[in-house]
Design a protein around this motif. Structure first.
Motif, PDB file in Angstrom:
ATOM      1  N   MET A  79       2.723  22.368   1.923  1.00 45.80           N
ATOM      2  CA  MET A  79       3.871  21.994   2.800  1.00 45.80           C
ATOM      3  C   MET A  79       3.976  23.085   3.827  1.00 45.80           C
ATOM      4  O   MET A  79       3.813  24.221   3.426  1.00 45.80           O
ATOM      5  CB  MET A  79       5.196  21.759   2.354  1.00 45.80           C
ATOM      6  N   PHE A  80       4.556  23.162   4.973  1.00 50.22           N
ATOM      7  CA  PHE A  80       4.262  23.837   6.124  1.00 50.22           C
ATOM      8  C   PHE A  80       5.626  23.685   7.017  1.00 50.22           C
ATOM      9  O   PHE A  80       6.399  22.459   7.042  1.00 50.22           O
ATOM     10  CB  PHE A  80       3.260  23.960   7.082  1.00 50.22           C
ATOM     11  N   THR A  81       5.920  24.889   7.857  1.00 51.02           N
ATOM     12  CA  THR A  81       6.879  24.449   9.094  1.00 51.02           C
ATOM     13  C   THR A  81       6.371  25.129  10.028  1.00 51.02           C
ATOM     14  O   THR A  81       5.810  26.131  10.042  1.00 51.02           O
ATOM     15  CB  THR A  81       8.261  25.023   8.669  1.00 51.02           C
ATOM     16  N   VAL A  82       6.652  24.681  11.296  1.00 51.97           N
ATOM     17  CA  VAL A  82       6.277  25.111  12.679  1.00 51.97           C
ATOM     18  C   VAL A  82       7.388  25.055  13.643  1.00 51.97           C
ATOM     19  O   VAL A  82       8.033  23.962  13.688  1.00 51.97           O
ATOM     20  CB  VAL A  82       4.802  24.993  12.855  1.00 51.97           C
ATOM     21  N   ASP A  83       7.415  25.688  14.660  1.00 47.50           N
ATOM     22  CA  ASP A  83       8.367  25.418  15.965  1.00 47.50           C
ATOM     23  C   ASP A  83       7.519  24.488  16.681  1.00 47.50           C
ATOM     24  O   ASP A  83       6.326  24.927  17.351  1.00 47.50           O
ATOM     25  CB  ASP A  83       8.779  26.801  16.326  1.00 47.50           C
ATOM     26  N   ILE A  84       8.060  23.721  17.163  1.00 46.86           N
ATOM     27  CA  ILE A  84       7.577  22.530  18.242  1.00 46.86           C
ATOM     28  C   ILE A  84       8.464  22.618  19.301  1.00 46.86           C
ATOM     29  O   ILE A  84       9.619  21.940  19.105  1.00 46.86           O
ATOM     30  CB  ILE A  84       7.079  21.403  17.695  1.00 46.86           C
ATOM     31  N   PRO A  85       8.290  22.962  20.712  1.00 43.10           N
ATOM     32  CA  PRO A  85       9.204  22.686  21.712  1.00 43.10           C
ATOM     33  C   PRO A  85       8.961  21.307  22.151  1.00 43.10           C
ATOM     34  O   PRO A  85       7.931  20.728  22.291  1.00 43.10           O
ATOM     35  CB  PRO A  85       8.525  23.955  22.939  1.00 43.10           C
ATOM     36  N   GLU A  86       9.974  20.789  22.578  1.00 42.54           N
ATOM     37  CA  GLU A  86      10.313  19.334  23.008  1.00 42.54           C
ATOM     38  C   GLU A  86      11.650  19.266  24.272  1.00 42.54           C
ATOM     39  O   GLU A  86      12.599  19.278  23.742  1.00 42.54           O
ATOM     40  CB  GLU A  86      10.579  18.445  21.908  1.00 42.54           C
ATOM     41  N   GLY A  87      11.123  19.453  25.309  1.00 39.00           N
ATOM     42  CA  GLY A  87      12.273  19.462  26.489  1.00 39.00           C
ATOM     43  C   GLY A  87      12.793  20.835  26.206  1.00 39.00           C
ATOM     44  O   GLY A  87      12.180  21.834  26.142  1.00 39.00           O
ATOM     45  N   ASP A  88      14.258  20.611  26.167  1.00 35.80           N
ATOM     46  CA  ASP A  88      15.136  21.960  26.095  1.00 35.80           C
ATOM     47  C   ASP A  88      15.325  22.396  24.309  1.00 35.80           C
ATOM     48  O   ASP A  88      16.155  22.964  24.217  1.00 35.80           O
ATOM     49  CB  ASP A  88      16.274  21.735  26.930  1.00 35.80           C
ATOM     50  N   GLU A  89      14.782  21.541  23.733  1.00 36.89           N
ATOM     51  CA  GLU A  89      14.980  21.759  22.470  1.00 36.89           C
ATOM     52  C   GLU A  89      13.836  22.409  21.529  1.00 36.89           C
ATOM     53  O   GLU A  89      12.447  22.315  22.299  1.00 36.89           O
ATOM     54  CB  GLU A  89      15.088  20.189  21.592  1.00 36.89           C
ATOM     55  N   VAL A  90      13.943  23.041  20.512  1.00 35.20           N
ATOM     56  CA  VAL A  90      12.917  23.380  19.593  1.00 35.20           C
ATOM     57  C   VAL A  90      13.238  23.005  18.269  1.00 35.20           C
ATOM     58  O   VAL A  90      14.029  23.228  17.606  1.00 35.20           O
ATOM     59  CB  VAL A  90      12.723  25.057  19.529  1.00 35.20           C
ATOM     60  N   ILE A  91      12.223  22.262  17.851  1.00 37.20           N
ATOM     61  CA  ILE A  91      12.278  21.702  16.297  1.00 37.20           C
ATOM     62  C   ILE A  91      11.416  22.389  15.485  1.00 37.20           C
ATOM     63  O   ILE A  91      10.184  22.754  15.691  1.00 37.20           O
ATOM     64  CB  ILE A  91      11.690  20.162  16.409  1.00 37.20           C
ATOM     65  N   ASN A  92      11.917  22.965  14.372  1.00 36.06           N
ATOM     66  CA  ASN A  92      11.224  23.645  13.369  1.00 36.06           C
ATOM     67  C   ASN A  92      10.912  22.555  12.617  1.00 36.06           C
ATOM     68  O   ASN A  92      11.565  22.032  11.771  1.00 36.06           O
ATOM     69  CB  ASN A  92      12.136  24.628  12.657  1.00 36.06           C
ATOM     70  N   LEU A  93       9.527  22.209  12.471  1.00 38.00           N
ATOM     71  CA  LEU A  93       9.224  20.867  11.867  1.00 38.00           C
ATOM     72  C   LEU A  93       8.520  21.143  10.509  1.00 38.00           C
ATOM     73  O   LEU A  93       7.719  22.148  10.369  1.00 38.00           O
ATOM     74  CB  LEU A  93       7.933  20.310  12.943  1.00 38.00           C
ATOM     75  N   HIS A  94       9.082  20.475   9.549  1.00 36.21           N
ATOM     76  CA  HIS A  94       8.436  20.485   8.316  1.00 36.21           C
ATOM     77  C   HIS A  94       7.435  19.316   8.174  1.00 36.21           C
ATOM     78  O   HIS A  94       7.408  18.351   8.644  1.00 36.21           O
ATOM     79  CB  HIS A  94       9.552  20.081   7.311  1.00 36.21           C
ATOM     80  N   PHE A  95       6.270  19.862   7.605  1.00 36.53           N
ATOM     81  CA  PHE A  95       4.992  18.754   7.286  1.00 36.53           C
ATOM     82  C   PHE A  95       4.219  18.977   6.229  1.00 36.53           C
ATOM     83  O   PHE A  95       4.131  20.151   5.688  1.00 36.53           O
ATOM     84  CB  PHE A  95       4.201  18.885   8.798  1.00 36.53           C
ATOM     85  N   VAL A  96       3.536  18.113   5.735  1.00 38.53           N
ATOM     86  CA  VAL A  96       2.462  18.095   4.834  1.00 38.53           C
ATOM     87  C   VAL A  96       1.059  18.289   5.591  1.00 38.53           C
ATOM     88  O   VAL A  96       0.775  17.558   6.401  1.00 38.53           O
ATOM     89  CB  VAL A  96       2.555  16.814   3.927  1.00 38.53           C
TER      90      VAL A  96
END
Length: 409
Positions: A79-96
């Protein structure tokens, strides 16, 4: 020095003792409301029966061990997390992310829905190294929907399915996968359709285990619309369409609640472990094959994961995404450059016959299989059949597409 969150960071679940103590205390002091007496076969008509919930609570109190589950998840999934910008948001996305050692492996984006979660991908992890060396290998990527479980929540309304798809696509590019295929059901099926619509040069194929299609357009497909109006279905098609109609009419109250007042229902569910348990377990019942028995550990673990999110987005997605689903996704046909495949299970709740799907869903259907058993969660209920279908779907892709997937990443 702070970690650079623009690159993937390793992630392990480590729930605080205080949070776990809070959950344990709530379970230990829970109150199960008595049910009325139902006729045989009608026990679920008013929701989760008190006997079913009491049995799960007793198991939670006496047998369930979150720390063991936490350790197993941490050891099973990379498992990992990474910041992904989307418009004016930044999602710290969790993923396998499980990368195959095979040089010819194909990237596979697995998209979950609700009340599922990233752990549904567990049965597919073996696809990174098939026992049979002649079978296709895959790099497995399974993100968690923004606002679900361990992915951070959008801060403002308007985060629709297309925006979720943008986050997923950016993740695949960040991981070095310029071309990839997708697999999913429930909300995951809609997310992948959005990805295919928005990024057809990268998402070159999607395989779904839940299909939904609008009626054919009268001017473009009058004959097909005529068939549909006359319910010109086979006996099996009628059963599957009727089940979808049953779900939309009798079992869809949860989506109306979540789709209108997501914040209010989230106060109730996230403040009550047993409330969340009953809410999730009740939906799991109607989505499975009748003979399938849910594992108690799995049901409680899925409940725990949503409790740990401390977010209303498990409900809010129904308010943000559902109202624009028709215009963003359903009214648009998946273009011909994206190969489409479907596995239709009889106890799922989204269905369209192949002849209907050809005119309303996708231009390039290369694989279609109607199964005789199982329901909404094939990666859990019948993982071997789902894996076989994924292999068959990839085998149906053109050689040019397969070569591009194998060499372009």
């Amino acid at each position: 020095m702070a970690a650079n969150t623009n690159v993937p960071q390793s992630f392990k679940i480590a729930i605080s003792d205080s949070k776990l103590d809070w959950v344990t205390q709530r379970v230990q002091t829970s109150l199960v409301i008595p049910d009325v007496e139902h006729a045989g076969g009608k026990e679920w008509d008013d929701g989760a029966p008190s006997a079913t919930i009491q049995e799960l609570i007793d198991y939670w109190k006496n047998n369930y061990d979150w720390r063991k589950v936490e350790a197993r998840i941490n050891s099973t999934f990379n498992m990992f997390t990474v910041d992904i910008p989307e418009g004016d948001e930044v999602i710290n996305l969790h993923f396998v992310h499980h990368r195959s050692e095979r040089p010819d492996a194909i990237p596979l984006l697995f998209a979950h829905g609700w009340p599922g979660n990233f752990t549904e991908v567990e049965s597919l992890l073996s696809l990174t190294a098939p026992e049979d060396p002649t079978q296709q290998a895959f790099h497995i990527v399974a993100p968690t929907i923004p606002g679900f479980i361990f992915s951070s929540s959008p801060k403002a309304p308007g985060f629709t399915i297309l925006r979720v798809g943008s986050v997923y696509h950016q993740l695949m590019l960040k991981l070095g996968y310029k071309r990839y295929i997708g697999q999913g059901g429930d909300w995951g099926s809609m997310i992948l359709r959005g990805v295919a619509l928005s990024y057809p040069d990268s998402c070159v194929g999607i395989h779904l285990n839940m299909v939904a299609a609008l009626p054919p357009k009268p001017l473009q497909h009058p004959i097909t619309l005529f068939w549909l109006a006359l319910r010109w279905f086979t006996a099996e098609e009628k059963k599957r369409v009727s089940r979808m109609q049953w779900w939309l009419k009798d079992e869809n109250g949860f989506s109306r609640i979540q789709g209108t007042k997501p914040q209010t229902i989230s106060y109730a569910l996230l403040d009550s472990p047993v409330g969340m348990l009953a809410w999730i377990r009740e939906k799991m019942e109607g989505l499975k094959e009748p003979s399938y028995v849910w594992d108690k550990d799995l049901v409680i673990t899925w409940t725990m994961l949503y409790l740990l999110s401390e977010s209303s987005w498990h409900a809010r997605i129904y308010k943000e995404a559902a109202p624009v689903l028709k215009t963003e996704i359903l009214e648009k046909k998946i273009p011909s450059k994206v190969a489409f495949g479907a596995s239709c299970f009889p106890y799922d709740v989204g269905y369209a016959p192949l002849w209907w799907a050809k005119v309303s869903l996708a231009e390039n259907i290369v694989f279609w299989k109607e199964h005789s058993h199982s329901g909404h969660f094939p990666s859990v209920e019948c993982p071997d059949e789902l894996k076989s279908d994924i292999w068959a779907f990839v085998g149906s892709l053109s050689k040019e597409t397969r070569d591009a997937l194998q060499s372009g990443n």
